[in-house]
Design a protein around this motif. Structure first.
Motif, mmCIF file in Angstrom:
data_model
loop_
_atom_site.group_PDB
_atom_site.id
_atom_site.type_symbol
_atom_site.label_atom_id
_atom_site.label_comp_id
_atom_site.label_asym_id
_atom_site.label_seq_id
_atom_site.Cartn_x
_atom_site.Cartn_y
_atom_site.Cartn_z
ATOM 1 N N ARG A 78 0.817 -0.998 0.111
ATOM 2 C CA ARG A 78 0.207 0.071 0.015
ATOM 3 C C ARG A 78 0.952 1.408 0.037
ATOM 4 N NH1 ARG A 78 -1.116 -1.820 5.350
ATOM 5 N NH2 ARG A 78 -0.076 -0.691 6.880
ATOM 6 N N ALA A 79 2.276 1.128 -0.243
ATOM 7 C CA ALA A 79 2.787 2.314 -0.235
ATOM 8 C C ALA A 79 2.625 3.190 -1.416
ATOM 9 C CB ALA A 79 4.401 1.873 -0.212
ATOM 10 N N THR A 80 2.472 4.649 -0.798
ATOM 11 C CA THR A 80 2.477 5.620 -2.000
ATOM 12 C C THR A 80 3.416 6.528 -1.782
ATOM 13 O OG1 THR A 80 0.085 5.023 -1.740
ATOM 14 C CG2 THR A 80 0.608 7.076 -2.706
ATOM 15 N N TYR A 81 4.021 7.058 -2.887
ATOM 16 C CA TYR A 81 5.067 8.183 -2.865
ATOM 17 C C TYR A 81 4.742 9.488 -3.038
ATOM 18 C CZ TYR A 81 7.595 3.683 -2.566
ATOM 19 O OH TYR A 81 7.972 2.478 -2.152
ATOM 20 N N PHE A 82 5.077 10.525 -2.595
ATOM 21 C CA PHE A 82 4.819 11.893 -2.746
ATOM 22 C C PHE A 82 6.019 12.731 -2.928
ATOM 23 C CE2 PHE A 82 0.910 10.203 -0.698
ATOM 24 C CZ PHE A 82 -0.004 10.702 -1.547
ATOM 25 N N GLU A 83 6.315 13.887 -3.646
ATOM 26 C CA GLU A 83 7.125 14.624 -3.812
ATOM 27 C C GLU A 83 6.698 15.934 -3.078
ATOM 28 O OE1 GLU A 83 9.732 15.311 -7.533
ATOM 29 O OE2 GLU A 83 8.127 16.956 -7.611
ATOM 30 N N PHE A 84 7.932 16.510 -2.394
ATOM 31 C CA PHE A 84 7.542 17.908 -1.930
ATOM 32 C C PHE A 84 8.857 18.726 -2.452
ATOM 33 C CE2 PHE A 84 9.635 16.228 1.939
ATOM 34 C CZ PHE A 84 10.671 17.361 2.209
ATOM 35 N N THR A 85 8.604 19.938 -2.294
ATOM 36 C CA THR A 85 9.785 20.930 -2.501
ATOM 37 C C THR A 85 9.994 21.812 -1.294
ATOM 38 O OG1 THR A 85 10.675 22.572 -4.176
ATOM 39 C CG2 THR A 85 8.308 22.785 -3.716
ATOM 40 N N ASP A 86 11.378 22.333 -1.086
ATOM 41 C CA ASP A 86 11.489 23.358 -0.219
ATOM 42 C C ASP A 86 11.665 24.909 -0.819
ATOM 43 O OD1 ASP A 86 14.192 23.200 -1.216
ATOM 44 O OD2 ASP A 86 14.907 22.827 0.631
ATOM 45 N N GLY A 87 11.414 24.943 -2.322
ATOM 46 C CA GLY A 87 11.592 25.855 -2.919
ATOM 47 C C GLY A 87 12.779 26.064 -3.661
ATOM 48 N N THR A 88 13.758 25.050 -3.286
ATOM 49 C CA THR A 88 14.938 25.107 -4.059
ATOM 50 C C THR A 88 15.135 23.452 -4.693
ATOM 51 O OG1 THR A 88 15.888 26.522 -2.692
ATOM 52 C CG2 THR A 88 17.318 25.336 -4.071
ATOM 53 N N ASP A 89 14.845 22.595 -3.664
ATOM 54 C CA ASP A 89 15.102 21.019 -4.141
ATOM 55 C C ASP A 89 13.758 20.466 -4.087
ATOM 56 O OD1 ASP A 89 18.091 21.099 -4.701
ATOM 57 O OD2 ASP A 89 18.123 21.780 -2.665
ATOM 58 N N THR A 90 13.831 19.135 -4.606
ATOM 59 C CA THR A 90 12.729 18.326 -4.124
ATOM 60 C C THR A 90 13.320 16.937 -3.498
ATOM 61 O OG1 THR A 90 12.926 17.027 -6.181
ATOM 62 C CG2 THR A 90 11.354 18.885 -6.386
ATOM 63 N N PHE A 91 12.120 16.259 -2.654
ATOM 64 C CA PHE A 91 12.414 15.318 -1.959
ATOM 65 C C PHE A 91 11.011 14.415 -1.818
ATOM 66 C CE2 PHE A 91 12.855 13.391 2.446
ATOM 67 C CZ PHE A 91 14.207 13.275 2.448
ATOM 68 N N VAL A 92 11.392 13.098 -1.886
ATOM 69 C CA VAL A 92 10.221 12.030 -1.843
ATOM 70 C C VAL A 92 10.285 11.273 -0.528
ATOM 71 C CG1 VAL A 92 9.407 9.910 -3.138
ATOM 72 C CG2 VAL A 92 10.770 11.778 -4.422
ATOM 73 N N ILE A 93 8.958 11.106 -0.088
ATOM 74 C CA ILE A 93 8.365 10.711 0.850
ATOM 75 C C ILE A 93 7.582 9.432 0.715
ATOM 76 C CG2 ILE A 93 8.485 12.563 2.657
ATOM 77 C CD1 ILE A 93 5.593 12.997 2.221
ATOM 78 N N LYS A 94 7.574 8.356 1.310
ATOM 79 C CA LYS A 94 6.865 7.283 1.212
ATOM 80 C C LYS A 94 5.742 7.253 2.339
ATOM 81 C CE LYS A 94 7.564 2.290 1.797
ATOM 82 N NZ LYS A 94 8.771 1.171 1.859
ATOM 83 N N LEU A 95 4.472 6.937 2.124
ATOM 84 C CA LEU A 95 3.449 6.970 3.084
ATOM 85 C C LEU A 95 3.125 5.297 2.892
ATOM 86 C CD1 LEU A 95 1.707 10.271 2.790
ATOM 87 C CD2 LEU A 95 3.488 9.603 4.284
ATOM 88 N N THR A 96 2.491 4.794 4.224
ATOM 89 C CA THR A 96 2.092 3.661 4.127
ATOM 90 C C THR A 96 0.497 3.597 4.695
ATOM 91 O OG1 THR A 96 3.134 2.883 5.999
ATOM 92 C CG2 THR A 96 4.199 2.288 3.785
ATOM 93 N N ASP A 97 0.600 4.730 5.757
ATOM 94 C CA ASP A 97 -0.930 4.844 6.452
ATOM 95 C C ASP A 97 -1.539 5.396 5.625
ATOM 96 O OD1 ASP A 97 -3.001 5.605 8.049
ATOM 97 O OD2 ASP A 97 -1.522 6.347 9.766
ATOM 98 N N PRO A 98 -3.032 4.611 5.334
ATOM 99 C CA PRO A 98 -4.120 5.171 4.479
ATOM 100 C C PRO A 98 -4.629 6.462 4.785
ATOM 101 C CG PRO A 98 -4.400 2.809 5.238
ATOM 102 C CD PRO A 98 -3.305 3.348 5.873
ATOM 103 N N ALA A 99 -4.505 6.866 6.246
ATOM 104 C CA ALA A 99 -5.063 8.006 6.485
ATOM 105 C C ALA A 99 -4.298 9.032 6.270
ATOM 106 C CB ALA A 99 -5.387 8.199 8.184
#
Length: 153
Positions: free
Chosen positions: A41-62
């Motif tokens: 059920r892993a889902t991946y999201f990208e975020f930025t800090d305005g300069t770079d990007t970073f990927v997080i992995k989420l497993t909690d459905p909520a």
């Protein structure tokens, strides 16, 4: 009278069938008590800090639902990403030499200054994380903003 009841029953049956077919399809969700592996059920999201990007992995459905609500604009209060730094690289988060513990990820509107740092700064000073830099390894880049959901690597 018999013909009227038969017709009424037929109309009711057709109406129920149309109503059932007209409902949107629901994704299969595990029943309570079913175990689905975190990887499944892993889902991946990208975020930025305005300069770079970073990927997080989420497993909690909520949390996955909350991230999608943030991206869709349904949740406008929690735009920042916060979590516990793990000092090892993750295959889905290149080129960074660290990642966030998926179980620790939260979304925030406001956070303390002591957990703010850029993506690159954390990477450059990773040996200091957990001490003077980011006590308890808690990282909350103030400028962080989810940008998109990613396909599975």
């Amino acid at each position: 009278m018999r013909r009227i009841l038969t017709r009424a029953g037929s109309v009711a049956a057709v109406s129920m069938l149309a109503l059932a077919l007209g409902q949107p399809a629901q994704a299969a969700q595990p029943a309570e008590g079913d175990t689905v592996s975190a990887a499944a059920r892993a889902t991946y999201f990208e975020f930025t800090d305005g300069t770079d990007t970073f990927v997080i992995k989420l497993t909690d459905p909520a949390k996955i639902r909350q991230a999608r609500n943030i991206l869709s604009g349904a949740d406008t209060e929690h735009r920042g990403v916060m979590g516990t730094v793990v000092k090892t690289p993750a295959s889905y988060n290149k080129p960074w030499t660290y990642h966030l513990d998926p179980n620790s990820v939260q979304f925030f509107g406001m956070a303390m200054e002591v957990c703010d740092a850029s993506i690159a700064y954390v990477d450059e000073h990773l040996d200091e994380v957990g001490g003077a830099l980011l006590p308890r390894s808690t990282w909350c880049p103030w400028q962080s903003k989810l940008t998109r959901e990613l396909p599975r690597p």
